[in-house]
Design a protein around this motif. Sequence first.
Motif, PDB file in Angstrom:
ATOM      1  N   UNK A  81     -23.864  80.762  12.483  1.00 58.41           N
ATOM      2  CA  UNK A  81     -23.572  80.957  13.897  1.00 58.41           C
ATOM      3  C   UNK A  81     -23.709  79.651  14.679  1.00 58.41           C
ATOM      4  N   UNK A  82     -24.746  78.873  14.374  1.00 56.98           N
ATOM      5  CA  UNK A  82     -24.970  77.603  15.081  1.00 56.98           C
ATOM      6  C   UNK A  82     -23.809  76.636  14.846  1.00 56.98           C
ATOM      7  N   UNK A  83     -23.239  76.672  13.648  1.00 57.80           N
ATOM      8  CA  UNK A  83     -22.096  75.805  13.353  1.00 57.80           C
ATOM      9  C   UNK A  83     -20.882  76.205  14.189  1.00 57.80           C
ATOM     10  N   UNK A  84     -20.668  77.512  14.318  1.00 56.05           N
ATOM     11  CA  UNK A  84     -19.548  77.996  15.127  1.00 56.05           C
ATOM     12  C   UNK A  84     -19.739  77.577  16.587  1.00 56.05           C
ATOM     13  N   UNK A  85     -20.951  77.734  17.095  1.00 55.24           N
ATOM     14  CA  UNK A  85     -21.231  77.351  18.483  1.00 55.24           C
ATOM     15  C   UNK A  85     -20.953  75.866  18.703  1.00 55.24           C
ATOM     16  N   UNK A  86     -21.303  75.048  17.717  1.00 52.74           N
ATOM     17  CA  UNK A  86     -21.052  73.613  17.813  1.00 52.74           C
ATOM     18  C   UNK A  86     -19.560  73.312  17.809  1.00 52.74           C
ATOM     19  N   UNK A  87     -18.821  74.020  16.957  1.00 58.74           N
ATOM     20  CA  UNK A  87     -17.379  73.815  16.887  1.00 58.74           C
ATOM     21  C   UNK A  87     -16.692  74.219  18.187  1.00 58.74           C
ATOM     22  N   UNK A  88     -17.156  75.323  18.779  1.00 56.75           N
ATOM     23  CA  UNK A  88     -16.590  75.760  20.052  1.00 56.75           C
ATOM     24  C   UNK A  88     -16.862  74.715  21.135  1.00 56.75           C
ATOM     25  N   UNK A  89     -18.064  74.171  21.148  1.00 55.55           N
ATOM     26  CA  UNK A  89     -18.410  73.144  22.130  1.00 55.55           C
ATOM     27  C   UNK A  89     -17.521  71.914  21.959  1.00 55.55           C
ATOM     28  N   UNK A  90     -17.250  71.539  20.713  1.00 58.41           N
ATOM     29  CA  UNK A  90     -16.370  70.401  20.451  1.00 58.41           C
ATOM     30  C   UNK A  90     -14.958  70.692  20.957  1.00 58.41           C
TER      31      UNK A  90
END
Length: 264
Positions: free
Chosen positions: A121-130
Motif C-alpha cells: 500500500x505504501x508503494x502505491x501511495x508513493x506512486x500516486x504522489x509521484x
Amino acid sequence: MSLSSQVAANLPFLRRYARALTGSQSTGDAFVRATLEAALADPETKAALSGGRIALYQAFNKVWSSAYIDAGAAPETANEHESGAQTSLRATTPLNRQALLLTTLEDFSTAQAGQIMDLETAQVESLVAEAVSEIDREQATSVLIIEDEPLISMQLEDLVTSLGHEVCGTAATRTQALAVVAEKRPGLVLADIQLADGSSGLDAVDDILAIDSVPVIFITAYPERLLTGDRPEPTYLVTKPFQEATVRASISQALFFGSSRPLD
C-alpha cells in the motif's frame, strides 16, 4: 451470478481503464482480449476471476506488465496517435500512472490497487504522489468547458484554474461551443454529453475536431451508454458525480497522449 455475467458486468470499466492506460481504444481492447484469452487458456486464472473486479484487474495487470516489459519499437501498423503514445510510454515508467488511474478513474482504494499491482500500500501511495507531481508540472493550456449545469461548470472552472490552466470559455449548447472556438482555439475540451437545448456534446466535439485537433474529455452521468463496443468510444470518460482527483488524472492523461478524437 455466473462467472461470465460477472466478468461482463465489469468489462466496460476494464476497457475504460485499458484505454486510459494505453491512450488507444484499439490497443486497450487488444490487452483486454489478451486477458480473457489467458483466462480461457489457464484454468487457475479463470477460477481466480470468480474473485470479482479486483481479480479481473489483476489478470489484466499481469498481461499488461508482461507485454510492457517486452515492448520494442512501435508496430508499423500503429497510427500516429498510437506511435506517439507508445514513444512516451517507453520513455516513462508507467507504474505511477497505473496507480493513479486505479485509485481515481477506477475508484479502488490504495490497498486494492496494491493487490492489483502486486505492491505494498505504501508503494502505491508513493506512486500516486509521484503522478500528482507530474500533473503539476504539465504545461499550462487553455480549456473549453461544455457543460449545461451552472454549478458543475463553475466547479470545473475552479478545478481547471487550480491546476494552472486557463478557461478560454464555457458553453451550455453546441452553438455556444462553436462560438467560443471561433474566437479562441482551446488546448483541451471538457464536454458533457446532454446539453441545455437538447443538443449533443458529442456533436459539438465533432464540430470542434473538424476545425482543429484537440484532446477531449467527456463527462457524463451514464458512461455505460458510451461503453458499448458498438462504435469508437471516448478514450477519456469521467463519470458524474466526479471527484476532482478523477478529472485531474484524466486531464493529465489527455495532455500526455495529446488525443484528439475517439479511436477505432
